[in-house]
Design an enzyme around this catalytic site. Sequence first.
Site, PDB file in Angstrom:
ATOM      1  N   TYR A 170       0.830  -1.206   0.000  1.00 45.17           N
ATOM      2  CA  TYR A 170       0.000   0.000   0.000  1.00 45.17           C
ATOM      3  C   TYR A 170       0.866   1.258   0.000  1.00 45.17           C
ATOM      4  O   TYR A 170       0.623   2.199  -0.771  1.00 45.17           O
ATOM      5  CB  TYR A 170      -0.912  -0.027   1.220  1.00 45.17           C
ATOM      6  CG  TYR A 170      -1.929   1.080   1.277  1.00 45.17           C
ATOM      7  CD1 TYR A 170      -3.066   1.048   0.475  1.00 45.17           C
ATOM      8  CD2 TYR A 170      -1.772   2.163   2.144  1.00 45.17           C
ATOM      9  CE1 TYR A 170      -4.008   2.058   0.519  1.00 45.17           C
ATOM     10  CE2 TYR A 170      -2.713   3.174   2.210  1.00 45.17           C
ATOM     11  CZ  TYR A 170      -3.831   3.120   1.397  1.00 45.17           C
ATOM     12  OH  TYR A 170      -4.760   4.120   1.448  1.00 45.17           O
ATOM     13  N   LYS A 174       1.099   3.999  -3.029  1.00 45.91           N
ATOM     14  CA  LYS A 174       0.735   5.406  -2.839  1.00 45.91           C
ATOM     15  C   LYS A 174       1.903   6.333  -3.147  1.00 45.91           C
ATOM     16  O   LYS A 174       1.699   7.451  -3.644  1.00 45.91           O
ATOM     17  CB  LYS A 174       0.199   5.616  -1.425  1.00 45.91           C
ATOM     18  CG  LYS A 174      -1.097   4.862  -1.150  1.00 45.91           C
ATOM     19  CD  LYS A 174      -2.167   5.173  -2.185  1.00 45.91           C
ATOM     20  CE  LYS A 174      -3.462   4.443  -1.946  1.00 45.91           C
ATOM     21  NZ  LYS A 174      -4.500   4.769  -2.955  1.00 45.91           N
ATOM     22  N   ILE A 203      -9.193   9.407   7.177  1.00 48.86           N
ATOM     23  CA  ILE A 203     -10.459  10.078   6.871  1.00 48.86           C
ATOM     24  C   ILE A 203     -11.570   9.085   7.176  1.00 48.86           C
ATOM     25  O   ILE A 203     -11.494   7.914   6.781  1.00 48.86           O
ATOM     26  CB  ILE A 203     -10.515  10.502   5.390  1.00 48.86           C
ATOM     27  CG1 ILE A 203      -9.288  11.328   5.007  1.00 48.86           C
ATOM     28  CG2 ILE A 203     -11.806  11.274   5.112  1.00 48.86           C
ATOM     29  CD1 ILE A 203      -9.107  12.609   5.795  1.00 48.86           C
ATOM     30  N   THR A 205     -14.141   7.042   6.585  1.00 50.49           N
ATOM     31  CA  THR A 205     -14.864   6.401   5.490  1.00 50.49           C
ATOM     32  C   THR A 205     -15.039   4.926   5.853  1.00 50.49           C
ATOM     33  O   THR A 205     -14.398   4.435   6.792  1.00 50.49           O
ATOM     34  CB  THR A 205     -14.078   6.498   4.177  1.00 50.49           C
ATOM     35  OG1 THR A 205     -12.857   5.743   4.321  1.00 50.49           O
ATOM     36  CG2 THR A 205     -13.738   7.947   3.830  1.00 50.49           C
TER      37      THR A 205
END
Length: 278
Positions: A170, A174, A203, A205
């Site tokens: 990941y 990114k 964030i 979500t």
Amino acid sequence: MTTEVTVVIGAGSMGQAIARRIGVGQMILLADINEDNAKAAATALTGAGYRTSTARVDVSSQDSVRELADTAAGLGAVMHVVQTAGLSPAQASPEAIIAVDLVGTAHVLDEFARVIAPGGSGIVISSQAGHMIPALPADQNEALARTPAGELAALPFLQPDTITNSGIAYAVAKRANTLRTQAAAVTWGDRGARVNSLSPGIIMTPLALDELNSPAGALYQEMIKASASGRVGTPDEIGTVAAFLMGRDGSFITGSDLLIDGGVIASIAAGRFQVQMG
């Protein structure tokens, strides 16, 4: 009068928040690998007065992304492209994250470079994770930025002996997003368009909830407490910043990455929090 089109790839809460800011008066094409998600987002936005259309897309497939770009261009002038599609470390294997988060973003940047309208703009949602790993060798940066999308997954340093877990996959994906976006700014600029990336922190979500409820959840809570803001962010805050970068006030900004993490990376740099990616 030509219809102007906003394309949102990944129809989750962050993509919807950005669409609400930039899609007024435009046709918003919501695309997701799960078309039911796209339709649910379209229902919410249509109920708020927006015009919408939906499509299915698998960003790991160049053919699928090309078809989406052609569909968008068939609707009108493609003015905005928002790439939010991705998998989190808690959701997927390293191979899947490389295929979706890294290669998939490369497909989006390449295929929409063909159809973005003059004066248009794009945003790629990257992550603070890309700022957490050490600097990569110059040759790896160059490879991530410029290797043809179809050859990216075969790069030697992206193989399982180096990318040993989903967290590393990941973070590298990114980092690649920001490098790829900077490189794409040149080809997008040839069409009179701009593209930037955003690197959000935590964030709130559904994806973030998966992470907070995963075995790594305690680490995320420590990260939040150590950050300068001491809290999570909201999709609306991402939408506000994306609208600035994609709008008239951001018209001199392209090929850039903006870290919007509430100070997590600052706390790491100050030694108040340590994170291990391996």
